[in-house]
Design a protein around this motif. Structure first.
Motif, PDB file in Angstrom:
ATOM      1  N   GLN A 269       2.031  10.914  19.510  1.00  0.00           N
ATOM      2  CA  GLN A 269       1.489  12.175  20.010  1.00  0.00           C
ATOM      3  C   GLN A 269       0.245  11.862  20.825  1.00  0.00           C
ATOM      4  O   GLN A 269      -0.498  10.931  20.512  1.00  0.00           O
ATOM      5  N   ASP A 270       0.009  12.640  21.863  1.00  0.00           N
ATOM      6  CA  ASP A 270      -1.240  12.562  22.616  1.00  0.00           C
ATOM      7  C   ASP A 270      -1.995  13.864  22.431  1.00  0.00           C
ATOM      8  O   ASP A 270      -1.417  14.948  22.569  1.00  0.00           O
ATOM      9  N   TYR A 271      -3.287  13.731  22.108  1.00  0.00           N
ATOM     10  CA  TYR A 271      -4.134  14.915  21.998  1.00  0.00           C
ATOM     11  C   TYR A 271      -5.055  14.954  23.206  1.00  0.00           C
ATOM     12  O   TYR A 271      -5.753  13.980  23.506  1.00  0.00           O
ATOM     13  N   HIS A 272      -5.081  16.081  23.910  1.00  0.00           N
ATOM     14  CA  HIS A 272      -5.922  16.262  25.081  1.00  0.00           C
ATOM     15  C   HIS A 272      -7.105  17.161  24.708  1.00  0.00           C
ATOM     16  O   HIS A 272      -6.905  18.295  24.252  1.00  0.00           O
TER      17      HIS A 272
ATOM     18  N   VAL B 277      -4.627   4.927  16.175  1.00  0.00           N
ATOM     19  CA  VAL B 277      -5.250   6.009  16.933  1.00  0.00           C
ATOM     20  C   VAL B 277      -6.153   5.388  17.986  1.00  0.00           C
ATOM     21  O   VAL B 277      -7.071   4.633  17.649  1.00  0.00           O
ATOM     22  N   ALA B 278      -5.877   5.679  19.237  1.00  0.00           N
ATOM     23  CA  ALA B 278      -6.642   5.106  20.357  1.00  0.00           C
ATOM     24  C   ALA B 278      -6.741   3.584  20.229  1.00  0.00           C
ATOM     25  O   ALA B 278      -7.785   2.992  20.489  1.00  0.00           O
ATOM     26  N   GLY B 279      -5.660   2.955  19.779  1.00  0.00           N
ATOM     27  CA  GLY B 279      -5.612   1.506  19.660  1.00  0.00           C
ATOM     28  C   GLY B 279      -6.197   0.944  18.383  1.00  0.00           C
ATOM     29  O   GLY B 279      -6.147  -0.271  18.157  1.00  0.00           O
TER      30      GLY B 279
ATOM     31  N   VAL C 269      -6.507  11.370  23.386  1.00  0.00           N
ATOM     32  CA  VAL C 269      -6.413  10.424  22.274  1.00  0.00           C
ATOM     33  C   VAL C 269      -4.941  10.217  21.957  1.00  0.00           C
ATOM     34  O   VAL C 269      -4.191  11.198  21.802  1.00  0.00           O
ATOM     35  N   SER C 270      -4.524   8.956  21.866  1.00  0.00           N
ATOM     36  CA  SER C 270      -3.140   8.641  21.535  1.00  0.00           C
ATOM     37  C   SER C 270      -3.010   8.365  20.042  1.00  0.00           C
ATOM     38  O   SER C 270      -3.879   7.735  19.429  1.00  0.00           O
ATOM     39  N   ILE C 271      -1.924   8.842  19.449  1.00  0.00           N
ATOM     40  CA  ILE C 271      -1.648   8.653  18.019  1.00  0.00           C
ATOM     41  C   ILE C 271      -0.246   8.095  17.877  1.00  0.00           C
ATOM     42  O   ILE C 271       0.714   8.691  18.376  1.00  0.00           O
TER      43      ILE C 271
END
Length: 239
Positions: free
Chosen positions: A177-180, A199-201, A218-220
């Protein structure tokens, strides 16, 4: 992007017998000058309350208080006239404003109650106290990030007096999932309630926290089935 990692085992611990509380930020007798807050996020307490016990009536002012039960039943009463029992799936918010008194007690005499107690600095001081509550279904957070807190009653979630948005999600292993972020200049604090994720790497495990700022998204990536709470807040504290 900048980040700060708070591993679960580095949190402050208060064990009062009837209450076990893990503090992500300085609170009560736990003081860490490097962990006073994350932007407007002031308190993130992971509380376990014994059957029949709880917090007696006590005052607050000029703070946004969010309660998220993780298991069990929590009885809430306040000076605004609200009396309710909040359960897993419920989210409650209280704008303390000019002043409010409330109590929180385990409504069960046989089972503990576990809940998150979260405080956020308000956008405006000395507003009239306010209360809001929502109930989520399992479908609301299954495979997605569901908005549970916002600054406007016209948006999904409970309402607080701050430009902050919280999202809660249950993600299956192997999904992403990506959170913007909703507002420029805000940061986001990710708190992993269950499972393992990147999360974010950054690899996170159960009850780890990760603060991120100067980023738009943020990438999950869920390594296992996970339950995650994202708290987007202003990085500048209102004065």
């Amino acid at each position: 992007m900048h980040s700060v990692l708070h591993k679960a085992g580095s949190r402050g611990l208060a064990d009062h017998g009837w209450l076990t509380s893990y503090h992500s930020f300085s609170f009560a007798q736990y003081y860490n000058p490097e962990r006073m807050h994350f932007g407007a996020l002031r308190v993130l307490n992971d509380d376990l309350v014994a059957p029949g016990r709880g917090f007696g009536k006590h005052p607050h002012d000029n703070m946004e208080i969010i309660s998220i039960p993780l298991s069990g039943d929590l009885r809430h009463e306040d000076s605004m006239g609200n009396t309710t029992i909040i359960r897993e799936g419920d989210v409650q918010a209280m704008s303390a404003g000019t002043g409010v008194a409330h109590s929180e007690k385990n409504d069960s005499t046989i089972a503990p109650v576990e809940f998150l107690q979260i405080w956020v600095f308000p956008k405006q001081r000395n507003i009239a106290p306010a209360y809001s509550q929502i109930t989520l279904t399992p479908e609301d957070t299954s495979g997605q990030l569901s908005q549970i807190v916002s600054p406007s009653a016209d948006e999904a979630g409970v309402t607080i007096n701050q430009d902050a948005w919280f999202h809660l999600g249950n993600l299956s292993a192997g999904t992403t999932q990506d959170y913007h972020l909703r507002k420029a200049g805000n940061g986001v604090y990710a708190f992993l309630l269950e499972g393992d994720a990147t999360v974010a790497g950054q690899e996170l495990n159960k009850r780890d926290g990760l603060g991120l700022w100067e980023t738009d998204s943020v990438s999950i990536a869920a390594t296992t089935d996970v339950r995650i709470l994202l708290m987007e807040v202003p990085m500048e504290i209102p004065r």
